[in-house]
Write a protein that holds these residues in place. Structure first.
Motif, PDB file in Angstrom:
ATOM      1  N   ARG A   1      42.812  41.445  40.249  1.00  0.00           N
ATOM      2  CA  ARG A   1      42.570  40.669  40.145  1.00  0.00           C
ATOM      3  C   ARG A   1      41.363  40.521  40.410  1.00  0.00           C
ATOM      4  O   ARG A   1      40.244  39.912  39.805  1.00  0.00           O
ATOM      5  CB  ARG A   1      43.333  38.820  41.354  1.00  0.00           C
ATOM      6  N   LEU A   2      40.054  40.894  41.253  1.00  0.00           N
ATOM      7  CA  LEU A   2      38.952  41.176  41.568  1.00  0.00           C
ATOM      8  C   LEU A   2      38.613  42.224  40.185  1.00  0.00           C
ATOM      9  O   LEU A   2      37.719  41.675  39.498  1.00  0.00           O
ATOM     10  CB  LEU A   2      38.544  42.119  42.578  1.00  0.00           C
ATOM     11  N   PHE A   3      39.492  42.958  39.226  1.00  0.00           N
ATOM     12  CA  PHE A   3      38.723  43.544  38.872  1.00  0.00           C
ATOM     13  C   PHE A   3      39.195  43.026  37.018  1.00  0.00           C
ATOM     14  O   PHE A   3      37.655  43.201  36.689  1.00  0.00           O
ATOM     15  CB  PHE A   3      40.149  44.968  38.496  1.00  0.00           C
ATOM     16  N   LEU A   4      39.657  42.309  37.301  1.00  0.00           N
ATOM     17  CA  LEU A   4      40.293  41.045  36.078  1.00  0.00           C
ATOM     18  C   LEU A   4      39.062  40.289  36.316  1.00  0.00           C
ATOM     19  O   LEU A   4      38.369  39.894  35.043  1.00  0.00           O
ATOM     20  CB  LEU A   4      41.219  40.356  35.810  1.00  0.00           C
TER      21      LEU A   4
ATOM     22  N   LEU B   1      27.677  32.849  47.395  1.00  0.00           N
ATOM     23  CA  LEU B   1      28.136  31.675  48.357  1.00  0.00           C
ATOM     24  C   LEU B   1      29.501  31.360  47.343  1.00  0.00           C
ATOM     25  O   LEU B   1      30.834  32.219  47.126  1.00  0.00           O
ATOM     26  CB  LEU B   1      28.037  30.366  47.748  1.00  0.00           C
ATOM     27  N   VAL B   2      29.787  31.251  45.758  1.00  0.00           N
ATOM     28  CA  VAL B   2      30.738  31.776  45.007  1.00  0.00           C
ATOM     29  C   VAL B   2      31.243  32.888  44.999  1.00  0.00           C
ATOM     30  O   VAL B   2      32.988  32.956  45.136  1.00  0.00           O
ATOM     31  CB  VAL B   2      30.204  31.383  43.214  1.00  0.00           C
ATOM     32  N   LEU B   3      30.780  34.029  44.662  1.00  0.00           N
ATOM     33  CA  LEU B   3      31.503  35.354  45.189  1.00  0.00           C
ATOM     34  C   LEU B   3      32.152  35.897  46.299  1.00  0.00           C
ATOM     35  O   LEU B   3      32.711  36.135  46.693  1.00  0.00           O
ATOM     36  CB  LEU B   3      30.090  36.729  44.564  1.00  0.00           C
ATOM     37  N   ILE B   4      31.248  34.979  47.005  1.00  0.00           N
ATOM     38  CA  ILE B   4      31.687  35.461  49.311  1.00  0.00           C
ATOM     39  C   ILE B   4      32.978  34.887  49.049  1.00  0.00           C
ATOM     40  O   ILE B   4      34.442  35.121  49.185  1.00  0.00           O
ATOM     41  CB  ILE B   4      30.823  35.186  49.404  1.00  0.00           C
ATOM     42  N   ASN B   5      32.995  33.781  48.679  1.00  0.00           N
ATOM     43  CA  ASN B   5      34.551  32.396  48.687  1.00  0.00           C
ATOM     44  C   ASN B   5      36.029  33.490  47.623  1.00  0.00           C
ATOM     45  O   ASN B   5      36.516  33.402  47.712  1.00  0.00           O
ATOM     46  CB  ASN B   5      34.066  31.388  48.372  1.00  0.00           C
ATOM     47  N   LEU B   6      35.086  33.726  46.397  1.00  0.00           N
ATOM     48  CA  LEU B   6      36.430  34.255  45.962  1.00  0.00           C
ATOM     49  C   LEU B   6      36.840  35.571  46.053  1.00  0.00           C
ATOM     50  O   LEU B   6      37.645  35.798  46.147  1.00  0.00           O
ATOM     51  CB  LEU B   6      35.453  34.729  44.104  1.00  0.00           C
ATOM     52  N   PHE B   7      35.501  36.444  46.876  1.00  0.00           N
ATOM     53  CA  PHE B   7      36.206  37.901  47.282  1.00  0.00           C
ATOM     54  C   PHE B   7      36.909  37.907  47.843  1.00  0.00           C
ATOM     55  O   PHE B   7      38.292  38.667  48.242  1.00  0.00           O
ATOM     56  CB  PHE B   7      34.490  38.581  47.228  1.00  0.00           C
ATOM     57  N   ARG B   8      36.850  37.239  49.271  1.00  0.00           N
ATOM     58  CA  ARG B   8      37.848  37.341  50.406  1.00  0.00           C
ATOM     59  C   ARG B   8      38.605  36.814  49.578  1.00  0.00           C
ATOM     60  O   ARG B   8      40.041  36.583  50.797  1.00  0.00           O
ATOM     61  CB  ARG B   8      37.205  35.931  51.099  1.00  0.00           C
ATOM     62  N   GLY B   9      38.266  35.420  49.210  1.00  0.00           N
ATOM     63  CA  GLY B   9      39.939  34.238  48.847  1.00  0.00           C
ATOM     64  C   GLY B   9      41.195  34.963  47.696  1.00  0.00           C
ATOM     65  O   GLY B   9      42.157  35.389  47.954  1.00  0.00           O
TER      66      GLY B   9
ATOM     67  N   ARG C   1      40.230  52.276  52.341  1.00  0.00           N
ATOM     68  CA  ARG C   1      40.573  51.128  51.643  1.00  0.00           C
ATOM     69  C   ARG C   1      38.726  50.590  51.535  1.00  0.00           C
ATOM     70  O   ARG C   1      38.580  49.612  50.679  1.00  0.00           O
ATOM     71  CB  ARG C   1      41.461  50.043  52.178  1.00  0.00           C
ATOM     72  N   THR C   2      38.226  51.456  51.944  1.00  0.00           N
ATOM     73  CA  THR C   2      36.617  50.517  52.018  1.00  0.00           C
ATOM     74  C   THR C   2      35.652  51.079  51.169  1.00  0.00           C
ATOM     75  O   THR C   2      34.683  50.518  50.825  1.00  0.00           O
ATOM     76  CB  THR C   2      35.709  50.928  53.298  1.00  0.00           C
ATOM     77  N   ILE C   3      36.273  52.723  50.962  1.00  0.00           N
ATOM     78  CA  ILE C   3      35.496  53.182  49.589  1.00  0.00           C
ATOM     79  C   ILE C   3      36.135  52.358  48.156  1.00  0.00           C
ATOM     80  O   ILE C   3      35.008  51.854  47.651  1.00  0.00           O
ATOM     81  CB  ILE C   3      36.035  54.583  49.728  1.00  0.00           C
ATOM     82  N   TYR C   4      37.747  52.484  48.270  1.00  0.00           N
ATOM     83  CA  TYR C   4      37.819  51.340  46.754  1.00  0.00           C
ATOM     84  C   TYR C   4      37.113  49.583  47.127  1.00  0.00           C
ATOM     85  O   TYR C   4      36.645  49.963  46.150  1.00  0.00           O
ATOM     86  CB  TYR C   4      39.072  51.286  47.013  1.00  0.00           C
ATOM     87  N   LYS C   5      36.961  49.422  48.280  1.00  0.00           N
ATOM     88  CA  LYS C   5      36.436  48.110  48.467  1.00  0.00           C
ATOM     89  C   LYS C   5      34.979  48.319  48.023  1.00  0.00           C
ATOM     90  O   LYS C   5      34.511  47.140  46.689  1.00  0.00           O
ATOM     91  CB  LYS C   5      36.420  47.468  49.925  1.00  0.00           C
ATOM     92  N   MET C   6      34.635  49.339  48.260  1.00  0.00           N
ATOM     93  CA  MET C   6      32.941  48.983  48.017  1.00  0.00           C
ATOM     94  C   MET C   6      32.866  49.326  46.536  1.00  0.00           C
ATOM     95  O   MET C   6      31.983  48.255  46.204  1.00  0.00           O
ATOM     96  CB  MET C   6      32.286  50.838  48.763  1.00  0.00           C
TER      97      MET C   6
ATOM     98  N   LEU D   1      41.043  38.510  47.899  1.00  0.00           N
ATOM     99  CA  LEU D   1      41.551  39.384  48.879  1.00  0.00           C
ATOM    100  C   LEU D   1      42.846  39.453  49.763  1.00  0.00           C
ATOM    101  O   LEU D   1      43.833  40.366  49.863  1.00  0.00           O
ATOM    102  CB  LEU D   1      40.270  40.618  49.365  1.00  0.00           C
ATOM    103  N   LYS D   2      42.529  37.964  50.734  1.00  0.00           N
ATOM    104  CA  LYS D   2      43.760  37.228  51.028  1.00  0.00           C
ATOM    105  C   LYS D   2      44.835  37.334  50.178  1.00  0.00           C
ATOM    106  O   LYS D   2      46.183  37.383  51.012  1.00  0.00           O
ATOM    107  CB  LYS D   2      43.390  36.182  51.807  1.00  0.00           C
ATOM    108  N   ALA D   3      44.928  36.445  49.518  1.00  0.00           N
ATOM    109  CA  ALA D   3      45.583  36.727  48.094  1.00  0.00           C
ATOM    110  C   ALA D   3      46.769  37.959  48.092  1.00  0.00           C
ATOM    111  O   ALA D   3      47.741  37.606  48.083  1.00  0.00           O
ATOM    112  CB  ALA D   3      45.076  35.881  47.169  1.00  0.00           C
TER     113      ALA D   3
END
Lengths: 232, 317
Positions: free
Chosen positions: B3-6, A218-226, A68-73, A228-230
């Motif tokens: 969603r990240l891909f989109l 800042l925006v990207l980190i919050n978007l990314f975390r949000g 999963r880490t590789i896909y996240k990378m 992934l959590k969703a």
């Protein structure tokens, strides 16, 4: 901030290539240790008859979390690549784009973050003529080592004294300033342009670009975390 | 992830339409301080392709790289143990592993320019009859005279028991060259037995071989024929393991001078039913002296490989 071929002399570009190889192999070792686990060979003996040959040996296998880490990378790398296409105007006939070092290393940790930046740089260099072939070492040192790894440690120290958004912003701004300073140093060392001229010029432009880097990170980190959590 | 891909695609679309065309920080400084003219323009694979399409291609390339790495990492535990009895046979298939210009295994009659170097690095993932091996190959050649070059090849296996495979030294001497595109060359190889046989690396034998290489151009298509005799250095042997190797290759230029399509047949007489395989691939010229390549090969019978994929680059300096 991708240095094209022709700006650096051979000693600087080759030295940086060596330094980049050393930094990246260290990062690979760190990431490999994080995403794999040692399993005794017995676990695989079911697959073969030659148990006598393989017992007692340990094997390194990829863990589920590691996969999963590789896909996240891959996802982070794609996002950074997309953002680097987006040049925003900063006035005075100049534009800037994201480096993404702090974004990558805050999400993935400093070593995986540096590898992600290096992969993005390599793809841009090989397929999109963005950054020179011989300058790839210098670009990796500037943006992966000083952008991602140094940026991460600045964030890590500041996090203890202030809210996280402050730490991310300052780390992102500093990573751009550091990377542009290193870029200026390399240009000066190559004798392309005198230190006294290029250092202030690079820092002045990138001090402005750094502000945008801080906001986008800042925006990207919050978007990314949000996101992934969703998706769990 | 979806969603990240989109989101990523959305950013690319926005960038394609709204990105500023003004020079970025370093370009601006280089123009202002007057060293922008030193830029050596690199060639771009996507020159002329609309930004949007190029951006999406870039994203797919990057995600593809990471998915490929995950795929390879999942498979490399596959045991090489089963291979040990087959080592002498399988290693014979790969003895004439010297390639002229990647991805071809067939050599051509050209020698490296006097005083110049040629570096080739490639990675191959090969499905043999019983197992999968992943290996990298580094080859460095140096042109000593205008018609003589020396080379070394260092193969490294990553699978299961990683380690160095047998190192190969070779010398090539071009003795007949009626014109730029045709000629005959002799090549002498010496293969060390440095690979650790108990870990599935190398054949365990020193080999000597002599090969004659002929090349000729038909229209725009280059053809190469190799015929070699390999002396397998088995100590106190009763039976001789020596064999003939032969191969035939064709290269055809495409996209103007920017790329080549290549195809070849490689075989030898090491086994009763001659092991052989066919390889097809392509080369892309990134800049002068720097070429990227990829190829796929498929074995023709049970004594050969099943299939193999390789990618790498060729660099002259």
């Amino acid at each position: 901030m991708h240095i094209p071929d022709g700006f650096l002399d051979p000693k600087v570009s080759m030295g940086m290539m060596g330094a980049a190889a050393a930094v990246l192999s260290f990062c690979f070792a760190k990431v490999r240790a994080a995403i794999t686990a040692l399993k005794p060979a017995e676990a695989f003996a079911a697959a073969g008859k030659n148990i006598g040959n393989i017992t007692g040996r340990m094997r390194r296998v990829l863990t589920g979390d590691g996969e999963r880490t590789i896909y996240k990378m891959g996802m982070v790398a794609a996002l950074i690549f997309a953002c680097q296409m987006f040049n925003f105007p900063i006035g005075g006939g100049t534009s800037g784009h994201l480096i993404g070092g702090v974004f990558a290393s805050v999400i993935l940790g400093p070593f995986a973050g540096a590898i992600v930046i290096a992969v993005v740089l390599a793809v841009q260099m090989l397929f999109f003529a963005d950054g020179g072939l011989l300058a790839i070492g210098a670009n990796i040192i500037n943006m992966a080592l000083f952008g991602a790894i140094a940026g991460y440690y600045i964030y890590n120290v500041l996090k203890k004294f202030m809210p996280e958004w402050g730490a991310i912003s300052i780390a992102a701004w500093s990573s751009v300033a550091l990377a542009s300073f290193m870029c200026a140093l390399e240009l000066g060392l190559s004798g392309t342009v005198p230190f006294s001229v290029v250092i202030p010029a690079m820092l002045r432009v990138h001090a402005v670009i750094g502000i945008a880097e801080a906001v986008i990170s800042l925006v990207l980190i919050n978007l990314f975390r949000g996101m992934l959590k969703a998706e769990g | 992830m979806k969603r990240l891909f989109l989101l990523t695609i959305l950013i690319v679309i926005l960038a394609a339409f709204f990105a500023s065309a003004a020079p970025d920080g370093l370009d601006f400084v280089s123009q202002k301080l007057g060293f922008a003219h030193k830029t050596v323009e690199a060639s771009s694979l996507v020159a002329g392709i609309p930004t949007l399409l190029a951006g999406i291609m870039g994203i797919l390339i990057i995600i593809g790289i990471f998915y490929f790495v995950a795929l390879i990492s999942k498979r490399t535990w596959i045991s090489l143990t089963f291979l040990i009895p087959l080592i002498p046979l399988i290693s014979l298939l790969f003895v004439p592993s010297a390639f002229a210009a990647r991805p071809l295994i067939t050599d051509d009659f050209y020698t490296v320019t006097q005083g110049g170097y040629e570096l080739e690095i490639g990675y191959a993932s090969t499905q043999n009859q019983t197992c999968l091996t992943n290996a990298a190959d580094l080859s460095l050649k140096r042109g000593l005279l205008s018609n003589l070059d020396l080379g070394i090849e260092v193969p490294y296996t990553f699978s299961d028991e990683p380690g160095l495979n047998d190192i190969l030294l070779h010398a090539k001497y071009c003795f007949w060259k009626p014109d730029e595109d045709a000629g005959l060359t002799a090549r002498v190889d010496y293969k060390f037995n440095n690979g650790d046989v108990s870990h599935g690396l190398g054949s365990g034998y020193n080999d000597y071989s002599l090969m004659i290489i002929g090349s000729k151009m038909f229209g725009k298509t280059k053809t190469h024929v190799n015929l070699g005799y390999v002396k397998v250095g088995v100590n106190a042997c009763v039976t001789s393991y020596d064999y003939l190797s032969y191969s035939f290759a064709m290269e055809h230029p495409v996209w103007g001078e920017r790329g080549d399509l290549v195809a070849e047949y490689v075989g030898n007489s090491a086994l009763n039913r001659h092991p052989g395989f066919i390889q097809i691939g392509a080369r892309y010229v990134v800049s002068e002296g720097f070429k990227l390549d990829a190829a796929y090969s498929v074995g023709l019978n049970d004594n050969s490989i099943k299939n193999s994929a390789t990618a790498g680059f060729h660099y002259e300096f």
